[in-house]
Design a protein around this motif. Structure first.
Motif, PDB file in Angstrom:
ATOM      1  N   GLY A 119       0.849  -1.200   0.000  1.00  0.00           N
ATOM      2  CA  GLY A 119       0.000   0.000   0.000  1.00  0.00           C
ATOM      3  C   GLY A 119       0.876   1.238   0.000  1.00  0.00           C
ATOM      4  O   GLY A 119       2.083   1.177   0.303  1.00  0.00           O
ATOM      5  N   LEU A 120       0.290   2.361  -0.366  1.00  0.00           N
ATOM      6  CA  LEU A 120       0.973   3.658  -0.258  1.00  0.00           C
ATOM      7  C   LEU A 120       0.027   4.575   0.486  1.00  0.00           C
ATOM      8  O   LEU A 120      -1.012   4.975  -0.050  1.00  0.00           O
ATOM      9  CB  LEU A 120       1.291   4.215  -1.649  1.00  0.00           C
ATOM     10  N   TRP A 121       0.352   4.879   1.740  1.00  0.00           N
ATOM     11  CA  TRP A 121      -0.568   5.601   2.603  1.00  0.00           C
ATOM     12  C   TRP A 121       0.082   6.920   3.003  1.00  0.00           C
ATOM     13  O   TRP A 121       1.005   6.959   3.820  1.00  0.00           O
ATOM     14  CB  TRP A 121      -0.899   4.738   3.828  1.00  0.00           C
ATOM     15  N   VAL A 122      -0.429   7.994   2.417  1.00  0.00           N
ATOM     16  CA  VAL A 122       0.221   9.300   2.590  1.00  0.00           C
ATOM     17  C   VAL A 122      -0.758  10.380   3.043  1.00  0.00           C
ATOM     18  O   VAL A 122      -0.372  11.527   3.215  1.00  0.00           O
ATOM     19  CB  VAL A 122       0.895   9.739   1.262  1.00  0.00           C
ATOM     20  N   PHE A 148      -7.690   7.140   4.462  1.00  0.00           N
ATOM     21  CA  PHE A 148      -7.852   6.721   3.057  1.00  0.00           C
ATOM     22  C   PHE A 148      -6.764   5.735   2.643  1.00  0.00           C
ATOM     23  O   PHE A 148      -6.039   5.963   1.669  1.00  0.00           O
ATOM     24  CB  PHE A 148      -7.842   7.936   2.123  1.00  0.00           C
ATOM     25  N   CYS A 149      -6.626   4.663   3.423  1.00  0.00           N
ATOM     26  CA  CYS A 149      -5.587   3.664   3.136  1.00  0.00           C
ATOM     27  C   CYS A 149      -6.199   2.519   2.357  1.00  0.00           C
ATOM     28  O   CYS A 149      -6.869   1.646   2.932  1.00  0.00           O
ATOM     29  CB  CYS A 149      -5.001   3.133   4.437  1.00  0.00           C
ATOM     30  N   SER A 150      -5.990   2.490   1.039  1.00  0.00           N
ATOM     31  CA  SER A 150      -6.505   1.378   0.239  1.00  0.00           C
ATOM     32  C   SER A 150      -5.771   0.101   0.619  1.00  0.00           C
ATOM     33  O   SER A 150      -4.558   0.113   0.831  1.00  0.00           O
ATOM     34  CB  SER A 150      -6.298   1.648  -1.252  1.00  0.00           C
ATOM     35  N   VAL A 197     -11.200  -1.429  -0.179  1.00  0.00           N
ATOM     36  CA  VAL A 197     -11.101  -1.438   1.286  1.00  0.00           C
ATOM     37  C   VAL A 197     -10.220  -0.271   1.755  1.00  0.00           C
ATOM     38  O   VAL A 197      -9.136  -0.453   2.315  1.00  0.00           O
ATOM     39  CB  VAL A 197     -10.579  -2.790   1.816  1.00  0.00           C
ATOM     40  N   THR A 198     -10.738   0.925   1.484  1.00  0.00           N
ATOM     41  CA  THR A 198      -9.998   2.143   1.839  1.00  0.00           C
ATOM     42  C   THR A 198     -10.385   2.535   3.263  1.00  0.00           C
ATOM     43  O   THR A 198     -11.472   3.059   3.498  1.00  0.00           O
ATOM     44  CB  THR A 198     -10.321   3.250   0.813  1.00  0.00           C
ATOM     45  N   GLY A 199      -9.501   2.251   4.199  1.00  0.00           N
ATOM     46  CA  GLY A 199      -9.801   2.462   5.613  1.00  0.00           C
ATOM     47  C   GLY A 199      -8.814   3.395   6.269  1.00  0.00           C
ATOM     48  O   GLY A 199      -8.154   4.210   5.611  1.00  0.00           O
ATOM     49  N   GLN A 343     -16.938   7.255 -10.455  1.00  0.00           N
ATOM     50  CA  GLN A 343     -17.138   8.613  -9.906  1.00  0.00           C
ATOM     51  C   GLN A 343     -16.294   8.818  -8.649  1.00  0.00           C
ATOM     52  O   GLN A 343     -15.749   9.893  -8.430  1.00  0.00           O
ATOM     53  CB  GLN A 343     -18.611   8.836  -9.584  1.00  0.00           C
ATOM     54  N   THR A 344     -16.213   7.789  -7.830  1.00  0.00           N
ATOM     55  CA  THR A 344     -15.433   7.903  -6.585  1.00  0.00           C
ATOM     56  C   THR A 344     -13.938   7.995  -6.900  1.00  0.00           C
ATOM     57  O   THR A 344     -13.225   8.857  -6.373  1.00  0.00           O
ATOM     58  CB  THR A 344     -15.702   6.674  -5.688  1.00  0.00           C
ATOM     59  N   TYR A 345     -13.491   7.120  -7.779  1.00  0.00           N
ATOM     60  CA  TYR A 345     -12.051   7.032  -8.083  1.00  0.00           C
ATOM     61  C   TYR A 345     -11.541   8.321  -8.742  1.00  0.00           C
ATOM     62  O   TYR A 345     -10.377   8.698  -8.593  1.00  0.00           O
ATOM     63  CB  TYR A 345     -11.840   5.835  -9.000  1.00  0.00           C
ATOM     64  N   ALA A 350      -6.684  18.152  -5.513  1.00  0.00           N
ATOM     65  CA  ALA A 350      -6.292  19.480  -6.015  1.00  0.00           C
ATOM     66  C   ALA A 350      -6.484  19.680  -7.518  1.00  0.00           C
ATOM     67  O   ALA A 350      -5.602  20.184  -8.219  1.00  0.00           O
ATOM     68  CB  ALA A 350      -4.846  19.765  -5.629  1.00  0.00           C
ATOM     69  N   ALA A 351      -7.675  19.304  -8.010  1.00  0.00           N
ATOM     70  CA  ALA A 351      -7.927  19.398  -9.451  1.00  0.00           C
ATOM     71  C   ALA A 351      -7.799  20.837  -9.970  1.00  0.00           C
ATOM     72  O   ALA A 351      -7.241  21.074 -11.051  1.00  0.00           O
ATOM     73  CB  ALA A 351      -9.313  18.850  -9.762  1.00  0.00           C
ATOM     74  N   ASP A 352      -8.312  21.791  -9.195  1.00  0.00           N
ATOM     75  CA  ASP A 352      -8.257  23.189  -9.672  1.00  0.00           C
ATOM     76  C   ASP A 352      -6.809  23.663  -9.809  1.00  0.00           C
ATOM     77  O   ASP A 352      -6.436  24.317 -10.791  1.00  0.00           O
ATOM     78  CB  ASP A 352      -8.975  24.131  -8.684  1.00  0.00           C
TER      79      ASP A 352
END
Ligand SMILES: Cc1cc2nc3c(=O)[nH]c(=O)nc-3n(C[C@H](O)[C@H](O)[C@H](O)COP(=O)(O)OP(=O)(O)OC[C@H]3O[C@@H](n4cnc5c(N)ncnc54)[C@H](O)[C@@H]3O)c2cc1C
Length: 377
Positions: A119-122, A148-150, A197-199, A343-345, A350-352
């Protein structure tokens, strides 16, 4: 399990095979263990390891952008949560390959060859509770956790960012999950991407060694790598759009509605939308994985590619809803969960700011690589 000495697995043939047999995710709320086991057996988790460590360098070695794009898009066609889990695995191994030393890479490769997902949890929890490193003599102890740890509770290893008061900056840690972590669901679950399983993970009390630290302070945010990696989640998402177009085609035919001119027009638009995203991603993947262009150009190009893919996926969802009507909202229609997942993914940070900065770059630089060369468009 494939050993590091075997011939590299043909992961693309394996993906094709898994698609043909309609590898299913039976319960959208559960970690897709059987499907992940199949991917592991097919060599998919091993493929991102550098070649010197028994992999194929996909995502970790330069010049393999198009191959990595094919892998991630192919996974998105099967399942977005599955693709997200592998995308995070690729991202984590890339960080180890880029900033770690040989001992880190050997440890990570051993973990992968033993069948572990990384995982990559940042993402820090908002307010208090962010992950901190405390020195205790030669040892280090962690307090706090990550949001938000997938793959939380299923990943055997994770690369995490943690604040180190010793240098007043973020450090990267390569951590083996040994059961000392507290894994829990998000206080309110996400409506889509449940199978990823994003916990949240609380590491308080976990002891780590100094050599679990990867690289130098601030490496995680170092550009262009930090921003350039965004194309990989877009690659998985675009695979989801491809699947959506396939399902639309099948359902229009099954309802004998494929000859209607309005339905044809919408199907044509979704095919064009996918192709637009694919062309953007090919451009971004090649540039980002070679890291040869000026860093600002790589970041701006990947930023535009990410936003272009977001746009075409959102357009695709709207076209499918107009085409299939209320039927696309029935919970037994695979389109329904796929649209929720997509839609979730698509909600990435920071899209703007990405659009603002990319547009700013191209306001003062050629906005097409061929702008100054009429003979080569
Ligand atoms: C399926 C899924 C899995 C994930 N898995 C992981 C994981 O394994 N590990 C992990 O670390 N993270 C994970 N994340 C979280 C991810 O890294 C981001 O934190 C998350 O996607 C941010 O999305 P957001 O839309 O809330 O972004 P935001 O950046 O909060 O954007 C929301 C909106 O606010 C705007 N905005 C942003 N900043 C500002 C500002 N300062 N002022 C005003 N407006 C602003 C944006 O432009 C956008 O319009 C996952 C996310 C998803 C969707």
């Amino acid at each position: 399990m494939t050993s590091s000495h075997d011939k590299p697995a043909d992961v693309f043939a394996a993906l094709k095979h898994l698609r043909a047999e309609k590898l299913a995710i039976p319960d959208e709320a559960q970690f897709p263990k059987t499907a992940m086991d199949r991917l592991t057996a097919a060599g998919v988790l091993q493929a991102p390891l550098p070649r010197a460590y028994g992999g194929q360098g996909l995502g970790t070695e330069p010049g393999l952008g198009l191959e990595t794009l094919s892998l991630l898009h192919g996974l998105g066609r099967i399942s977005l949560p599955l693709g997200r889990l592998v995308e995070a695995h690729v991202n984590a191994l890339r960080i180890v390959a880029r900033y770690g030393d040989a001992a880190h890479m050997t440890k990570a490769a051993d973990g992968v060859l033993a069948g572990s997902l990384f995982g990559l949890w940042v993402t820090d929890p908002s307010g208090q509770g962010e992950l901190n490193i405390h020195a205790q003599g030669d040892a280090l102890r962690l307090t706090g956790g990550k949001m938000f740890c997938s793959g939380a509770g299923h990943a055997g290893w994770a690369v995490v960012t943690a604040f180190d008061p010793g240098c007043a900056d973020q450090r990267l840690l390569l951590l083996r999950m040994d059961g000392s972590e507290q894994v829990s669901p998000l206080p309110a679950g996400l409506s889509g991407m449940k199978a990823a399983v994003t916990g949240q993970v609380d590491f308080t009390g976990k002891h780590v060694a100094r050599n679990d630290i990867i690289g130098l302070a601030g490496d995680y945010l170092k550009e262009p790598d930090f921003s350039a990696g965004a194309w990989r989640s877009s690659a998985v998402a675009l695979g989801g759009l491809f699947r959506l177009a396939e399902l639309l085609r099948d359902q229009l035919k099954a309802r004998s509605r494929a000859d209607d001119p309005h339905q044809r027009a919408r199907f044509g638009q979704i095919v064009m939308a996918h192709e637009t995203g694919r062309l953007w991603l090919r451009h971004a993947a090649v540039m980002a994985e070679k890291l040869e262009a000026p860093p600002e150009e790589i970041i701006a190009t990947v930023g535009f590619a990410r936003l272009a893919v977001e746009r075409v996926c959102l357009d695709g969802i709207e076209l499918v809803q107009r085409s299939l009507g209320l039927g696309s909202f029935l919970t037994d229609n695979p389109v329904e969960s796929l649209m929720r997942d997509l839609q979730t993914y698509l909600r990435q940070p920071a899209a703007d700011e990405v659009l603002h900065n990319a547009a700013g770059y191209f306001l003062s630089h050629a906005f097409c690589a061929k702008e100054n060369n009429d003979a080569d468009v």
